[in-house]
Motif scaffolding. Sequence first.
Motif, PDB file in Angstrom:
ATOM      1  N   SER A 295      -3.647  13.192  15.533  1.00  0.00           N
ATOM      2  CA  SER A 295      -4.251  14.432  15.622  1.00  0.00           C
ATOM      3  C   SER A 295      -4.867  15.606  14.832  1.00  0.00           C
ATOM      4  N   ILE A 296      -5.293  16.114  14.869  1.00  0.00           N
ATOM      5  CA  ILE A 296      -5.791  17.696  14.558  1.00  0.00           C
ATOM      6  C   ILE A 296      -5.991  18.584  14.784  1.00  0.00           C
ATOM      7  N   LEU A 297      -4.931  19.675  13.994  1.00  0.00           N
ATOM      8  CA  LEU A 297      -5.277  20.941  14.143  1.00  0.00           C
ATOM      9  C   LEU A 297      -5.904  21.768  12.919  1.00  0.00           C
ATOM     10  N   ILE A 298      -6.868  22.626  13.553  1.00  0.00           N
ATOM     11  CA  ILE A 298      -7.798  23.353  12.622  1.00  0.00           C
ATOM     12  C   ILE A 298      -7.610  24.421  12.695  1.00  0.00           C
ATOM     13  N   GLU A 330      -3.240  33.984  15.612  1.00  0.00           N
ATOM     14  CA  GLU A 330      -3.254  34.433  16.358  1.00  0.00           C
ATOM     15  C   GLU A 330      -2.458  33.454  16.149  1.00  0.00           C
ATOM     16  N   TYR A 331      -2.868  31.914  15.368  1.00  0.00           N
ATOM     17  CA  TYR A 331      -1.515  30.291  16.280  1.00  0.00           C
ATOM     18  C   TYR A 331      -0.244  30.426  15.676  1.00  0.00           C
ATOM     19  N   ARG A 332       0.062  32.048  13.980  1.00  0.00           N
ATOM     20  CA  ARG A 332       1.119  31.949  13.859  1.00  0.00           C
ATOM     21  C   ARG A 332       2.666  33.063  14.634  1.00  0.00           C
ATOM     22  N   TYR A 333       1.301  33.909  15.639  1.00  0.00           N
ATOM     23  CA  TYR A 333       1.919  34.099  16.095  1.00  0.00           C
ATOM     24  C   TYR A 333       2.603  33.957  18.218  1.00  0.00           C
ATOM     25  N   ARG A 334       2.301  32.782  18.238  1.00  0.00           N
ATOM     26  CA  ARG A 334       2.476  32.379  19.210  1.00  0.00           C
ATOM     27  C   ARG A 334       3.526  31.338  19.388  1.00  0.00           C
ATOM     28  N   SER A 336       4.188  27.729  19.521  1.00  0.00           N
ATOM     29  CA  SER A 336       2.886  26.566  19.775  1.00  0.00           C
ATOM     30  C   SER A 336       4.725  24.640  20.365  1.00  0.00           C
ATOM     31  N   VAL A 337       3.343  23.818  20.269  1.00  0.00           N
ATOM     32  CA  VAL A 337       4.487  22.170  20.326  1.00  0.00           C
ATOM     33  C   VAL A 337       4.395  22.025  19.362  1.00  0.00           C
ATOM     34  N   ILE A 347      -9.837  26.254   6.641  1.00  0.00           N
ATOM     35  CA  ILE A 347     -10.581  26.040   5.974  1.00  0.00           C
ATOM     36  C   ILE A 347     -10.885  27.471   5.844  1.00  0.00           C
ATOM     37  N   SER A 348     -11.162  27.829   4.518  1.00  0.00           N
ATOM     38  CA  SER A 348     -11.261  29.221   3.456  1.00  0.00           C
ATOM     39  C   SER A 348     -12.070  29.100   2.335  1.00  0.00           C
ATOM     40  N   GLN A 349     -13.294  29.456   2.344  1.00  0.00           N
ATOM     41  CA  GLN A 349     -13.840  30.195   0.988  1.00  0.00           C
ATOM     42  C   GLN A 349     -13.703  30.391   0.280  1.00  0.00           C
ATOM     43  N   SER A 350     -12.204  31.798  -0.054  1.00  0.00           N
ATOM     44  CA  SER A 350     -11.630  31.751  -0.736  1.00  0.00           C
ATOM     45  C   SER A 350     -10.606  31.630  -1.112  1.00  0.00           C
ATOM     46  N   GLY A 351     -10.168  30.417  -0.340  1.00  0.00           N
ATOM     47  CA  GLY A 351      -8.384  29.720  -0.322  1.00  0.00           C
ATOM     48  C   GLY A 351      -7.124  30.707  -0.783  1.00  0.00           C
ATOM     49  N   GLU A 352      -7.964  32.398   0.061  1.00  0.00           N
ATOM     50  CA  GLU A 352      -7.031  33.219  -0.530  1.00  0.00           C
ATOM     51  C   GLU A 352      -6.477  33.594   1.259  1.00  0.00           C
ATOM     52  N   THR A 353      -7.576  33.544   1.984  1.00  0.00           N
ATOM     53  CA  THR A 353      -7.192  34.247   3.307  1.00  0.00           C
ATOM     54  C   THR A 353      -6.158  34.423   4.148  1.00  0.00           C
ATOM     55  N   LEU A 354      -5.339  35.895   3.754  1.00  0.00           N
ATOM     56  CA  LEU A 354      -4.040  36.123   3.905  1.00  0.00           C
ATOM     57  C   LEU A 354      -3.621  34.839   5.304  1.00  0.00           C
ATOM     58  N   ASP A 355      -4.406  35.607   6.433  1.00  0.00           N
ATOM     59  CA  ASP A 355      -3.732  34.931   7.395  1.00  0.00           C
ATOM     60  C   ASP A 355      -3.996  33.381   7.477  1.00  0.00           C
ATOM     61  N   THR A 356      -5.211  32.805   7.088  1.00  0.00           N
ATOM     62  CA  THR A 356      -4.633  31.217   6.945  1.00  0.00           C
ATOM     63  C   THR A 356      -3.578  31.003   5.919  1.00  0.00           C
ATOM     64  N   MET A 357      -3.578  31.278   4.930  1.00  0.00           N
ATOM     65  CA  MET A 357      -2.504  31.309   4.440  1.00  0.00           C
ATOM     66  C   MET A 357      -0.963  30.795   4.950  1.00  0.00           C
ATOM     67  N   GLU A 358      -0.893  31.811   5.744  1.00  0.00           N
ATOM     68  CA  GLU A 358       0.117  32.262   6.532  1.00  0.00           C
ATOM     69  C   GLU A 358       0.328  30.862   7.872  1.00  0.00           C
ATOM     70  N   ALA A 359      -0.996  31.141   7.986  1.00  0.00           N
ATOM     71  CA  ALA A 359      -0.578  30.288   8.959  1.00  0.00           C
ATOM     72  C   ALA A 359      -0.528  28.842   9.204  1.00  0.00           C
ATOM     73  N   LEU A 360      -0.565  28.252   7.672  1.00  0.00           N
ATOM     74  CA  LEU A 360      -0.424  27.211   6.699  1.00  0.00           C
ATOM     75  C   LEU A 360       1.483  27.088   7.310  1.00  0.00           C
ATOM     76  N   LYS A 361       1.828  27.864   6.845  1.00  0.00           N
ATOM     77  CA  LYS A 361       2.739  28.296   5.917  1.00  0.00           C
ATOM     78  C   LYS A 361       3.575  27.822   7.355  1.00  0.00           C
ATOM     79  N   HIS A 362       3.524  29.010   8.104  1.00  0.00           N
ATOM     80  CA  HIS A 362       4.443  28.727   9.381  1.00  0.00           C
ATOM     81  C   HIS A 362       4.019  27.173  10.253  1.00  0.00           C
ATOM     82  N   ALA A 363       3.329  26.080   9.884  1.00  0.00           N
ATOM     83  CA  ALA A 363       2.638  25.339  10.684  1.00  0.00           C
ATOM     84  C   ALA A 363       4.344  24.745   9.218  1.00  0.00           C
ATOM     85  N   LYS A 364       3.750  24.756   8.252  1.00  0.00           N
ATOM     86  CA  LYS A 364       4.856  23.664   7.764  1.00  0.00           C
ATOM     87  C   LYS A 364       6.384  23.937   7.953  1.00  0.00           C
ATOM     88  N   SER A 365       6.175  24.901   7.900  1.00  0.00           N
ATOM     89  CA  SER A 365       8.005  25.975   8.452  1.00  0.00           C
ATOM     90  C   SER A 365       8.257  25.096  10.515  1.00  0.00           C
TER      91      SER A 365
END
Length: 610
Positions: A295-298, A330-334, A336-337, A347-365
Amino acid sequence: MCGIVGAVASRNVVSTLIEGLSRLEYRGYDSAGVAVLSGGNIERVRAVGRVAAMTEKALEVNLSGQVGIGHTRWATHGGVTESNAHPHVSKGELAVVHNGIIENHNEQRDKLMQLGYEFTSQTDTEVIAHLIHFYHNQGLALLSATKMAVAELTGAFAISVISVKEPEHMITARQGCPLLIGLGENENFIASDVSAVLSVTRKVIYLEDGDVADIRRDGVTIFGSNGNTVERKIHMSDVSLASMELGPYAHFMQKEIHEQPKALTDTIEALIDDNRFSPVLFGDAASEIFSQVDSILILAAGTSYYAALTAKYWLESIAKIPTNVEIASEYRYRQSVPNPRQLIVTISQSGETLDTMEALKHAKSLGQHYSLSICNVQESAIPRASKLVFYTRAGAEIGVASTKAFTTQLVALFTLAATLAKQRGMLNDAQEQGYLTALRQLGGSVQHALNLEPQIREWAKAFADKHHALFLGRGIHYPIALEGALKLKEISYIHAEAYPAGELKHGPLALVDSDMPVVVIAPNDTLLEKVKSNMQEVKARGGELFVFADDDSHFAESECVHVIRTPRHVGVLSPILHTIPVQLLAYHVALIKGTDVDKPRNLAKSVTVE
């Protein structure tokens, strides 16, 4: 969002700092400032408004120095005032610039006030200046003082600091916000974006989280998060200065809208050259990883989130793989399963979007380690944190409202869907060649859509005096309606909302009257007749319809139904084509209203704070 530039040289660096700040204007800001070491003192110039206002003040006082830092500020803590503008100075001996947010600034402020420090601003940044000064004043070298101070800071930051006690260098540190070093000949630079140093060097080092660097004329020393010296890779930037110039266009947004045929063609070049959808496009380990995921989570934010919503349709209809899309913040503060077999796509134009970066870290954690980044900026933070990466080739995007970055993201996501479909046995050879043919023709189809600009310019006159607008779409074109509404409100400041057209009767229809223009995305697909029925609901309530239809959709114009026909239906890639007209509509409405198209109020290009 905010910008940093700094220089250590054997010449006057003020003009370099000012040019660097000018190159960073696109990121969004409301004040600017520069500080240099000069004659044993810190000389500082700040101004509310554009870099030009600060430049004028710098020229008036003949600002000069061989070591200096500059900043463009986007207000977070404290209003838009000169006293809140960076750089911030402590005791007249030390100056700091800072991107990001210090979450424990109130606690640090209280402690520093008890130590006798006076605060002249409302910012969290002034805390950093005083904290470093406190340790520096205890006899610690500037490097050690900075390390001690940043260890006490909670939050995200990129900082650079200079001191009259050590005038031969500057210290810089990164945690969560982008920062790079530009390498010159007997001079070196720092910046938050490579565009700020392109006029002086193309050799750059991207700092990583936890890095602290000592920048001198004759060299750079980088210390990793463990305190030991580290070597970071030197990159040769391929961003061109020409791509950051307006050329014959009135605004960067207009330029970037018209660059989309080339940007799309460049992005699919490797795919077309190979004449197949291959996992290797996403990295050497892609084939193995793709075979493992179920499955995929974007995760994305802003315009990139709408690209993700579009991709969900492709991934589930073409690759038959379950796909969820979440707003990164929203993802990192709820709760999830987690699913360790799920592919996390950021997905990030700049590759530095903090919300997206932190969400990725959360998923990896949570144990989700299969990750793919879709990004437009080489070697930025999110791609470096991902196992797989697909770089779009949109080129530098200066306008705050994303255009070519969005459509190239869509191409990347479609390529992902087709690649997964092929690997999962859902795509036969004929279908693969059909999709490749459609991609080859996409640049030409987009150019045809751009040729509609004169008609769209006329439509814009009907929107300029309105306060609200409604955008409708169905199926895979609903996210394009969302993107159209976002573009209109971003740059024209007209309140706009988007709905799936079938939802009209469930509430939004109450808003429809002759004062609310209704924009409809109406491609010639399987939902066309449903869209036509929804349009009748609007027409019956006295609403005025502005319809973007395919050439073969057979719409009839009338007094309250205006139709612009895009090129013939291009099948599965239709969302990309229909993005062009809504971008042009927003642009021309903003032109008539006289807003700042490239730098809309309150917004920033690269969002590196929560």
